[in-house]
Design an enzyme around this catalytic site. Structure first.
Site, mmCIF file in Angstrom:
data_model
loop_
_atom_site.group_PDB
_atom_site.id
_atom_site.type_symbol
_atom_site.label_atom_id
_atom_site.label_comp_id
_atom_site.label_asym_id
_atom_site.label_seq_id
_atom_site.Cartn_x
_atom_site.Cartn_y
_atom_site.Cartn_z
ATOM 1 C CE LYS A 107 -3.880 -2.054 -0.307
ATOM 2 N NZ LYS A 107 -5.420 -1.344 -0.804
ATOM 3 C CE LYS A 214 -10.357 -5.812 -4.688
ATOM 4 N NZ LYS A 214 -10.421 -4.352 -3.806
#
Length: 330
Positions: A107, A214
């Site tokens: 991240k 997803k």
């Protein structure tokens, strides 16, 4: 055909899973589980999402619980480690939670942090994985085009596999892809797929080299497979910080893809202190199995959300179910 709402509510359980590290601004992940003819399934849109966005997640839960999954083409799914926006000193401990993984997603662009923080963190990941490891970064669309260009240059020495959602809009992705194309670092689209009214717009615009898909946000396994086929781009199947039940939905999606070029973001059960099964889908040897985990009653009880949060989720389910009914009736 949809099941009856009463059938869904009868088995519905709300859990609150504590996380090992703060991620996406949360330390506890709430989710609703319920059981259909195919087994346990998950409805877990993030709490800040409105009902209209959450409907796709409910469609996915019903798809996984009431509709047979496609025939799997593989029995295990290679996965990446996920490194939150932590200090570099914590990187090695986080990677140890993902034994055998050769890939890490890091991240970056965390609010309140700087590009220098990102560089130090990515360097630590590269050093931990060695030259043969694969390092990808995820900005969650938080850079503008100029910031993204500067960041890609700063992070390029660490041999990036790709940069995920460097900017928020499709037009910005087109521009950053143009500006950095000579560097040979692919651009991946996530939010521009799963949060878009038209998940294929990014592919049509030539805004990305690959897509992050997803299962829950895209309406389930079958809907996601149709999007992948039409997009015609390589994909990475990822999770939305799901319990092992939601991870299993993603694993069945990945197992049904004709090609699986990239390691998947389906190792995130390793981010939980506890899960709803005695055999959580955490990585072993760098992969997870394509199975439906057995949900354990004692764990549902131990991880149960309080009465107020349970009531909130049950009300949310009712509202989303009525929206889903209305869309099916059109």
């Amino acid at each position: 055909m949809l099941p009856e709402l009463a059938e869904v509510l009868t088995s519905a359980r709300v859990v609150a899973l504590p996380m090992t590290t703060r991620f996406r601004g949360i330390r506890v992940r709430e989710a609703m589980l319920f059981e259909g003819p195919q087994g346990w399934t998950e409805f877990s849109p993030f709490v800040e999402y409105d009902d209209h966005e959450a409907v796709s997640w409910l469609r996915a839960a019903i798809d996984f619980g009431w509709r047979p999954s496609p025939q799997p083409l593989r029995g295990r799914i290679p996965v990446n480690a996920t490194v939150p926006a932590v200090p570099a000193a914590e990187v090695a401990a986080i990677l140890r939670r993902y034994p055998g993984t050769r890939t890490a997603k890091v991240k970056v662009a965390e609010p309140g942090q700087t590009l220098a923080d990102d560089v130090v963190r990515v360097r630590a990941v590269r050093e931990a994985l060695g030259p043969e490891g694969r390092v990808r970064v995820d900005a969650n669309g938080l850079w503008n085009v100029d910031e993204a260009e500067h960041a890609v240059h700063a992070l390029a020495p660490f041999d990036l596999e790709y940069v995920e959602q460097p900017c928020a809009t499709v037009d910005e992705l087109v521009e950053i892809r143009r500006r950095t194309s000579y560097m040979g670092i692919p651009i991946a689209a996530d939010e521009s797929v799963r949060k878009a009214a038209d998940p294929l717009a990014v592919a049509r615009a030539g805004a990305a080299d690959l897509l992050i898909v997803k299962a829950q946000p895209l309406g389930g396994i079958h809907a996601a497979l149709a999007i992948v086929e039409e997009a015609g781009l390589p994909v990475v199947v990822s999770s939305a910080i799901d319990t092992s039940v939601g991870i299993a939905m993603g694993a069945h999606l990945a197992a049904a893809l004709p090609e699986l070029e990239y390691d998947c973001g389906l190792g995130t059960a390793a981010m939980f202190v506890s899960d709803v099964t005695d055999a959580p889908l955490i990585p072993e040897g760098g992969s997870i199995p394509v199975v439906r985990p057995r949900v354990v009653e004692a764990r549902l009880e131990a991880l149960a959300a309080d009465e107020e949060r349970t009531a909130w989720w049950r009300d949310r389910l009712r509202r989303c179910f009525h929206l889903l009914e209305a869309s099916v009736a059109l």
